[in-house]
Design an enzyme around this catalytic site. Structure first.
Site, short mmCIF file in Angstrom:
data_model
loop_
_atom_site.label_atom_id
_atom_site.label_comp_id
_atom_site.label_asym_id
_atom_site.label_seq_id
_atom_site.Cartn_x
_atom_site.Cartn_y
_atom_site.Cartn_z
N CYS A 1 2.76 5.84 -2.73
CA CYS A 1 3.65 5.91 -3.90
C CYS A 1 3.50 4.77 -4.90
O CYS A 1 3.31 5.02 -6.09
CB CYS A 1 5.10 5.96 -3.44
SG CYS A 1 5.53 7.54 -2.72
N GLY B 1 0.85 -1.18 0.00
CA GLY B 1 0.00 0.00 0.00
C GLY B 1 0.89 1.23 0.00
O GLY B 1 2.04 1.16 -0.43
C1 UDX Z 1 8.00 3.77 -0.78
C2 UDX Z 1 9.47 3.70 -1.21
O1 UDX Z 1 10.16 2.75 -0.37
C3 UDX Z 1 10.12 5.07 -1.10
O2 UDX Z 1 11.46 5.01 -1.56
C4 UDX Z 1 9.32 6.05 -1.95
O3 UDX Z 1 9.86 7.34 -1.81
C5 UDX Z 1 7.85 6.06 -1.52
O4 UDX Z 1 7.33 4.73 -1.59
P1 UDX Z 1 6.66 3.85 1.50
O5 UDX Z 1 5.44 3.83 0.65
O6 UDX Z 1 6.73 4.80 2.63
O7 UDX Z 1 7.96 4.11 0.59
O8 UDX Z 1 6.80 2.39 2.15
P2 UDX Z 1 7.65 1.07 1.90
O9 UDX Z 1 8.38 0.75 3.14
O10 UDX Z 1 8.45 1.12 0.66
O11 UDX Z 1 6.50 -0.01 1.74
C6 UDX Z 1 5.54 0.05 0.70
C7 UDX Z 1 4.56 -1.08 0.85
O12 UDX Z 1 5.16 -2.33 0.52
C8 UDX Z 1 4.01 -1.25 2.27
O13 UDX Z 1 2.65 -1.57 2.22
C9 UDX Z 1 4.82 -2.40 2.81
O14 UDX Z 1 4.18 -3.09 3.85
C10 UDX Z 1 4.97 -3.27 1.57
N1 UDX Z 1 6.12 -4.18 1.60
C11 UDX Z 1 7.38 -3.68 1.61
C12 UDX Z 1 5.89 -5.55 1.59
O15 UDX Z 1 4.75 -6.01 1.59
N2 UDX Z 1 6.97 -6.38 1.57
C13 UDX Z 1 8.25 -5.92 1.57
O16 UDX Z 1 9.18 -6.75 1.53
C14 UDX Z 1 8.46 -4.52 1.61
#
Ligand code: UDX
Length: 463
Positions: free
Chosen positions: A276, A273
């Site tokens: 971005c 989610g």
């Molecule tokens: C992301 C990018 O990491 C960042 O560089 C950009 O500027 C904005 O988008 P963010 O949306 O804050 O950042 O969160 P992030 O930690 O990247 O996680 C995004 C989603 O992926 C979350 O829902 C997270 O739970 C999910 N996720 C992440 C997974 O399900 N598995 C993973 O291994 C990593």
């Protein structure tokens, strides 16, 4: 904190837009000894920030904000012309949400650029306007430059400069990410903007990568597309692992030990989610389609992501039987733990799917409850709002429910005693995040089902 005692001289900096990106960037510059002028179109936000209070929850941000507003490192002004007057390097960090067809909505960029352009007319010296917001390739060279030139009556690259400097902050770790970026990408086309950006960032210890503005804009999309692709890859393989009778976590941990692959962003779960990934993939698809380029990977990544939320509910239904009339504790409403943001949170499709199958969700999140309910109302799901119950604690939600689904892995869920989980009528936990671990709970006779782990799996998991 990494405050440079005597930072090398740098340009006067202004940031227009004091949301997550703008504020974290401003405070990172302040922490490195720079003075920053901030402006936001929302007067309420301006006064909140000027008073040293963060307008949203982000670990570490409030104390930094208090410190730098008190010490005068961050000054908030009431007009864009004041921000322009105070700076040689001005960052645009305004929202660029999705438009109806997935395109980037540039309304806030355009309106800020118009005002900056007018203000530039009265400034007798060079100013560089640098895009921090996520924009598709060509926006800086195109719309931004055109609006500034038109409004300022000045020549781009001769009287003022433009550039791109995308941001890669993650919510929950924004302060650290802003202070210590993996890389600083600058997209420039004139030498003065290049020098101003390099001087501004000279106090950071991160590599600076330089390219054209369009190239820098594309880095942001490519990075987010790659990260989202890895998550969808992990999620699709989690379903393969479930039918193969193995646990996906040690499998992907082993895969990630290959340095060509690496371990990051391979955690299977309920899907991604946040504000971005989905937005940027849609914008990329739209932008490419308008240029007759058919992209397949982003479409597949989004489709897998949609599927995964339904899969979480499928697992619950497989274990609980029909969900009709069952009370389901949905724990974790933020798109990930550590923030109160529910943008594109997988809790939404899980919630809708539960309701569609006749279940009664009882919601809980340590921070994101109000945002989740507001998001439901904003999405038009008002029919559900009256039926939605947000519990005050995880224990309260568990006490009233038949089963629980964990959508975001807040640390407090790990501390819930087994006896509280045991209050679930069906004693069933569906853990989409490997949040609470199985051994302790299964010893207490609870049924623990994790995404990417088959029901009969008994081998220890990789943490
Ligand atoms: C992301 C990018 O990491 C960042 O560089 C950009 O500027 C904005 O988008 P963010 O949306 O804050 O950042 O969160 P992030 O930690 O990247 O996680 C995004 C989603 O992926 C979350 O829902 C997270 O739970 C999910 N996720 C992440 C997974 O399900 N598995 C993973 O291994 C990593």
């Amino acid at each position: 904190m990494t405050r440079a005692k005597n930072p090398p001289p740098g340009p006067s900096i202004a940031i227009v837009g004091l949301g997550h990106v703008g504020l974290a960037t401003a405070l990172a510059f302040c922490s490195h000894g720079r003075h920053v002028t901030g402006y936001d179109a929302d007067p309420q936000r301006r006064s909140t920030v000027a008073g040293g209070t963060s307008p949203f929850y982000e670990p570490g941000l409030s104390s930094l904000l208090r410190r730098h507003t008190r010490a005068g490192g961050l000054k908030v002004v009431d007009s864009i012309s004041d921000a322009v007057a105070c700076s040689r390097l001005l960052f645009l960090a305004v929202p660029t949400p999705s438009g109806p067809m997935g395109e980037v909505d540039l309304t806030a960029v355009r309106s800020a650029a118009e005002e900056i352009g007018v203000a530039l007319r009265n400034v007798g010296r060079w100013t560089s306007v640098v895009m921090k917001s996520t924009t598709v390739p060509g926006t800086v060279d195109g719309s931004l430059t055109r609006i500034l030139a038109h409004r300022s009556l000045r020549q781009p690259d001769l009287d003022f400069g433009v550039g791109s400097n995308p941001e890669f902050l993650s919510e929950g770790t924004m302060v650290h990410d802003a202070l210590h970026p993996y890389r600083i990408v600058i997209g420039v086309r004139d030498p003065r903007t290049r020098s101003l950006l390099r001087a501004a960032y000279a106090v950071f210890r991160s590599p600076i990568v330089e390219m054209t503005p369009a190239g820098a804009e594309l880095v942001k999309y490519a990075a987010n597309a790659m990260l989202a692709t890895r998550v969808s890859f992990a999620n699709e393989f989690s379903r393969v692992a479930e039918v193969a009778g193995v646990d996906i976590y040690p499998v992907l941990a082993a895969v990630g030990l290959d340095p060509r692959i690496g371990p990051g962003f391979l955690r299977a779960g309920p899907g991604f989610g946040g504000s971005c990934f989905t937005k940027d993939l849609r914008a990329l698809l739209r932008w490419a389609a308008e240029r007759s380029v058919e992209l397949q990977i982003p479409s597949a990544v989004l489709a897998v992501n949609e599927r995964q939320a339904t899969h979480v509910v499928d697992v619950a239904e497989r274990e609980a039987g029909s969900l009709r009339g069952k009370k389901v504790a949905l724990l974790g409403l933020a798109f990930k733990a550590g923030c109160d943001d529910t943008a594109e949170s997988r809790a939404y499709p899980i919630y809708s799917e539960l309701r569609r199958r006749g279940a009664h969700p009882i919601l809980y999140d340590p921070r994101a409850g109000p945002n989740f309910v507001n998001g439901l109302a904003a999405s038009g799901s008002t029919a559900h709002v009256g039926l939605t119950r947000v519990a005050r604690s995880a224990q309260e939600a568990l006490a009233k429910s038949d089963l629980a689904i964990i959508q975001a892995d807040w640390p407090e869920f790990r501390k819930i005693p087994a006896r509280d989980w045991a209050r679930l009528g069906l004693r069933l936990i569906v853990d989409a995040r490997r949040s609470v671990g199985s051994d302790r709970l299964e010893r207490h006779g609870l049924r623990y089902r994790a995404i990417g782990r088959p029901a009969q799996q008994r081998r220890p998991e990789v943490a």
